[in-house]
Structures are given as structure tokens and as C-alpha cells.
Scaffold this motif. Sequence first.
Motif, PDB file in Angstrom:
ATOM      1  N   GLY A   5       0.816  -1.206   0.000  1.00  0.00           N
ATOM      2  CA  GLY A   5       0.000   0.000   0.000  1.00  0.00           C
ATOM      3  C   GLY A   5       0.851   1.259   0.000  1.00  0.00           C
ATOM      4  O   GLY A   5       0.558   2.236  -0.702  1.00  0.00           O
ATOM      5  N   ALA A   6       1.930   1.260   0.789  1.00  0.00           N
ATOM      6  CA  ALA A   6       2.819   2.416   0.836  1.00  0.00           C
ATOM      7  C   ALA A   6       3.510   2.629  -0.501  1.00  0.00           C
ATOM      8  O   ALA A   6       3.660   3.760  -0.977  1.00  0.00           O
ATOM      9  CB  ALA A   6       3.856   2.237   1.945  1.00  0.00           C
ATOM     10  N   ALA A   7       3.929   1.524  -1.130  1.00  0.00           N
ATOM     11  CA  ALA A   7       4.581   1.644  -2.431  1.00  0.00           C
ATOM     12  C   ALA A   7       3.622   2.193  -3.479  1.00  0.00           C
ATOM     13  O   ALA A   7       3.987   3.034  -4.295  1.00  0.00           O
ATOM     14  CB  ALA A   7       5.123   0.278  -2.861  1.00  0.00           C
ATOM     15  N   ALA A   8       2.365   1.708  -3.442  1.00  0.00           N
ATOM     16  CA  ALA A   8       1.380   2.194  -4.410  1.00  0.00           C
ATOM     17  C   ALA A   8       1.111   3.678  -4.207  1.00  0.00           C
ATOM     18  O   ALA A   8       0.974   4.445  -5.177  1.00  0.00           O
ATOM     19  CB  ALA A   8       0.082   1.396  -4.265  1.00  0.00           C
ATOM     20  N   ALA A   9       1.038   4.131  -2.937  1.00  0.00           N
ATOM     21  CA  ALA A   9       0.813   5.549  -2.658  1.00  0.00           C
ATOM     22  C   ALA A   9       1.968   6.392  -3.175  1.00  0.00           C
ATOM     23  O   ALA A   9       1.775   7.487  -3.712  1.00  0.00           O
ATOM     24  CB  ALA A   9       0.618   5.757  -1.153  1.00  0.00           C
ATOM     25  N   ASP A  86       6.203  -3.780  -8.669  1.00  0.00           N
ATOM     26  CA  ASP A  86       6.232  -3.946 -10.121  1.00  0.00           C
ATOM     27  C   ASP A  86       7.623  -4.403 -10.552  1.00  0.00           C
ATOM     28  O   ASP A  86       8.558  -3.603 -10.595  1.00  0.00           O
ATOM     29  CB  ASP A  86       5.886  -2.608 -10.791  1.00  0.00           C
ATOM     30  CG  ASP A  86       5.781  -2.729 -12.310  1.00  0.00           C
ATOM     31  OD1 ASP A  86       5.692  -3.879 -12.809  1.00  0.00           O
ATOM     32  OD2 ASP A  86       5.802  -1.696 -12.995  1.00  0.00           O
ATOM     33  N   PRO A  87       7.806  -5.709 -10.789  1.00  0.00           N
ATOM     34  CA  PRO A  87       6.801  -6.778 -10.756  1.00  0.00           C
ATOM     35  C   PRO A  87       6.459  -7.157  -9.317  1.00  0.00           C
ATOM     36  O   PRO A  87       7.234  -6.855  -8.401  1.00  0.00           O
ATOM     37  CB  PRO A  87       7.496  -7.935 -11.480  1.00  0.00           C
ATOM     38  CG  PRO A  87       8.942  -7.732 -11.178  1.00  0.00           C
ATOM     39  CD  PRO A  87       9.135  -6.241 -11.182  1.00  0.00           C
ATOM     40  N   PRO A  88       5.330  -7.836  -9.116  1.00  0.00           N
ATOM     41  CA  PRO A  88       4.946  -8.226  -7.756  1.00  0.00           C
ATOM     42  C   PRO A  88       5.834  -9.365  -7.239  1.00  0.00           C
ATOM     43  O   PRO A  88       5.751 -10.491  -7.724  1.00  0.00           O
ATOM     44  CB  PRO A  88       3.491  -8.667  -7.913  1.00  0.00           C
ATOM     45  CG  PRO A  88       3.372  -9.111  -9.341  1.00  0.00           C
ATOM     46  CD  PRO A  88       4.319  -8.242 -10.114  1.00  0.00           C
ATOM     47  N   LEU A  89       6.668  -9.037  -6.254  1.00  0.00           N
ATOM     48  CA  LEU A  89       7.596 -10.014  -5.704  1.00  0.00           C
ATOM     49  C   LEU A  89       7.478 -10.054  -4.185  1.00  0.00           C
ATOM     50  O   LEU A  89       7.219  -9.025  -3.547  1.00  0.00           O
ATOM     51  CB  LEU A  89       9.045  -9.663  -6.060  1.00  0.00           C
ATOM     52  CG  LEU A  89       9.423  -9.552  -7.534  1.00  0.00           C
ATOM     53  CD1 LEU A  89      10.878  -9.088  -7.669  1.00  0.00           C
ATOM     54  CD2 LEU A  89       9.224 -10.874  -8.256  1.00  0.00           C
ATOM     55  N   VAL A  90       7.667 -11.227  -3.628  1.00  0.00           N
ATOM     56  CA  VAL A  90       7.761 -11.411  -2.180  1.00  0.00           C
ATOM     57  C   VAL A  90       9.026 -12.210  -1.916  1.00  0.00           C
ATOM     58  O   VAL A  90       9.659 -12.731  -2.836  1.00  0.00           O
ATOM     59  CB  VAL A  90       6.529 -12.144  -1.612  1.00  0.00           C
ATOM     60  CG1 VAL A  90       5.264 -11.331  -1.817  1.00  0.00           C
ATOM     61  CG2 VAL A  90       6.384 -13.544  -2.230  1.00  0.00           C
ATOM     62  N   CYS A  91       9.413 -12.322  -0.642  1.00  0.00           N
ATOM     63  CA  CYS A  91      10.586 -13.130  -0.335  1.00  0.00           C
ATOM     64  C   CYS A  91      10.430 -13.775   1.036  1.00  0.00           C
ATOM     65  O   CYS A  91       9.662 -13.310   1.875  1.00  0.00           O
ATOM     66  CB  CYS A  91      11.865 -12.300  -0.399  1.00  0.00           C
ATOM     67  SG  CYS A  91      11.979 -10.990   0.834  1.00  0.00           S
ATOM     68  N   VAL A 173      14.864 -16.512  -0.701  1.00  0.00           N
ATOM     69  CA  VAL A 173      14.054 -17.003  -1.824  1.00  0.00           C
ATOM     70  C   VAL A 173      13.094 -15.901  -2.259  1.00  0.00           C
ATOM     71  O   VAL A 173      12.292 -15.410  -1.459  1.00  0.00           O
ATOM     72  CB  VAL A 173      13.264 -18.266  -1.428  1.00  0.00           C
ATOM     73  CG1 VAL A 173      12.462 -18.784  -2.620  1.00  0.00           C
ATOM     74  CG2 VAL A 173      14.207 -19.332  -0.900  1.00  0.00           C
ATOM     75  N   VAL A 174      13.187 -15.511  -3.518  1.00  0.00           N
ATOM     76  CA  VAL A 174      12.306 -14.487  -4.076  1.00  0.00           C
ATOM     77  C   VAL A 174      11.246 -15.175  -4.921  1.00  0.00           C
ATOM     78  O   VAL A 174      11.563 -16.022  -5.770  1.00  0.00           O
ATOM     79  CB  VAL A 174      13.105 -13.484  -4.940  1.00  0.00           C
ATOM     80  CG1 VAL A 174      12.180 -12.432  -5.536  1.00  0.00           C
ATOM     81  CG2 VAL A 174      14.199 -12.822  -4.105  1.00  0.00           C
ATOM     82  N   GLY A 175       9.992 -14.839  -4.677  1.00  0.00           N
ATOM     83  CA  GLY A 175       8.892 -15.426  -5.430  1.00  0.00           C
ATOM     84  C   GLY A 175       8.146 -14.383  -6.234  1.00  0.00           C
ATOM     85  O   GLY A 175       7.921 -13.264  -5.749  1.00  0.00           O
ATOM     86  N   ARG A 176       7.784 -14.736  -7.447  1.00  0.00           N
ATOM     87  CA  ARG A 176       6.953 -13.853  -8.271  1.00  0.00           C
ATOM     88  C   ARG A 176       5.496 -14.236  -8.038  1.00  0.00           C
ATOM     89  O   ARG A 176       5.111 -15.397  -8.199  1.00  0.00           O
ATOM     90  CB  ARG A 176       7.301 -13.972  -9.739  1.00  0.00           C
ATOM     91  CG  ARG A 176       6.500 -13.002 -10.603  1.00  0.00           C
ATOM     92  CD  ARG A 176       7.202 -12.671 -11.885  1.00  0.00           C
ATOM     93  NE  ARG A 176       6.491 -11.621 -12.608  1.00  0.00           N
ATOM     94  CZ  ARG A 176       7.048 -10.778 -13.439  1.00  0.00           C
ATOM     95  NH1 ARG A 176       8.347 -10.832 -13.645  1.00  0.00           N
ATOM     96  NH2 ARG A 176       6.345  -9.860 -14.066  1.00  0.00           N
ATOM     97  N   VAL A 177       4.686 -13.271  -7.653  1.00  0.00           N
ATOM     98  CA  VAL A 177       3.304 -13.534  -7.284  1.00  0.00           C
ATOM     99  C   VAL A 177       2.471 -13.803  -8.534  1.00  0.00           C
ATOM    100  O   VAL A 177       2.486 -13.028  -9.487  1.00  0.00           O
ATOM    101  CB  VAL A 177       2.720 -12.358  -6.491  1.00  0.00           C
ATOM    102  CG1 VAL A 177       1.269 -12.615  -6.125  1.00  0.00           C
ATOM    103  CG2 VAL A 177       3.544 -12.108  -5.224  1.00  0.00           C
ATOM    104  N   THR A 178       1.727 -14.920  -8.501  1.00  0.00           N
ATOM    105  CA  THR A 178       0.871 -15.279  -9.626  1.00  0.00           C
ATOM    106  C   THR A 178      -0.616 -15.162  -9.287  1.00  0.00           C
ATOM    107  O   THR A 178      -1.448 -15.054 -10.177  1.00  0.00           O
ATOM    108  CB  THR A 178       1.176 -16.719 -10.083  1.00  0.00           C
ATOM    109  OG1 THR A 178       1.068 -17.601  -8.951  1.00  0.00           O
ATOM    110  CG2 THR A 178       2.589 -16.813 -10.645  1.00  0.00           C
ATOM    111  N   ALA A 179      -0.928 -15.192  -7.999  1.00  0.00           N
ATOM    112  CA  ALA A 179      -2.318 -15.032  -7.542  1.00  0.00           C
ATOM    113  C   ALA A 179      -2.266 -14.789  -6.043  1.00  0.00           C
ATOM    114  O   ALA A 179      -1.291 -15.153  -5.375  1.00  0.00           O
ATOM    115  CB  ALA A 179      -3.150 -16.277  -7.852  1.00  0.00           C
TER     116      ALA A 179
END
Length: 202
Positions: A5-9, A86-91, A173-179
Amino acid sequence: MGHAGAAAAAVRYLRSAPARGPVEALPRPELRCVRADERAPVEQGEFRRVLGNFATGVTVITAPAAGGEPAPAGFACQSFSSLSLDPPLVCFMVGRTSATWPRIARAGVFCVNVLGAGQDGLCRAFAASGTDKFAGVAYDAAPVSGAPRLAGAAAWIDCAVHAVHTGGDHLIVVGRVTALGAGDGEAAPLLFHRGRFAGLGG
């Protein structure tokens, strides 16, 4: 608001700000690796005690059975974070000696299950070694990866493994969000603080 949310703002603000001409790039900092003889003598017990003051959420990382495995894989994980919008990533971080990580790596996909208050028993089950972690656990398949999506989780994030980096005795481990998805937003989170589970009120 959370990291995303902070990044989007911030993105909305930057896009709405009037153009002010070219911006000069800041000089790049000098970067180098820390040599072994430069490491501070931090005792492991003290490291754990001090860092334990940082409260974290609790997740269970799951992956579908792969490579001839008879059952899905999963482990309890506190070291999870959003990483990129962008791209949506988590770790998440996992010990290099983990017996579960190779199974997740073979699957190439995983689901992050964000646990809610009252799911500390589920966390303990997935933190144990040498047991059937999914015994008696209700779940369905995440829509893209097919990894177990645990019933009652406050949120879930379906991912593909994007990158893996070394970090001392752990892997990053970095994951690209698919859903992804969440409940109604009313559930309180499960927190871990100073070696025990806690609620928002401590």
C-alpha cells in the motif's frame, strides 16, 4: 497500510507531481564485501535475544508434491516480506540445512499462508521435523501453483520461484506472485515476539 500500500501511494504521488526538469543522479556509493576479519564478535544467543524484540507475522510456506514426492511440503516461516510492487515479488528466508527447502525448490512454486490469531497450533505443527505436517490439516489447491492453501489462513500468496540468493546460513528465496487473496480483513494476525506467540495487544 502495509508495504504494498505504501509503495502504491508513493507511485501515485510521483506520477501526479509536476515535472521539474531533469533530476541529477546521486553518486553511487562505494560497495565492497565485508572481510571475515572485519566481522563484529556478536554472540549468537545475544543476537537472538535482541532481534527477538522485533515482532513478526507468521506464515506457512507450502509446495505441491513434486519429483516423485508422496506428499506436499511445508514449513513455518517468520522471515517473510513483500519485496516489489512492479513486478509483484515477495521473499522469505530458509535455513540452508532445511530438509523441506529442496522439496519446494524441486516444485519451483510455493504458496505463502499468512496465519491468523488462534492458528498457533498450526504453526507448531509445521515447525516440527519428522512428522506428517499435513495430518488432519484442511486445505485446497492454490489456483496457479497447486500448492496447499490452508483453511482459515488470513491471506494467501501463490508464487513461482523467481530467484534464490545466499545470505550466510540462510537462503533468500524471491517469489513472483501469480495469484493472491485474503479474508474479510477482520481477522487479527498471529504474531511472534520474544520467543512466544502474541496478539496485537501484546
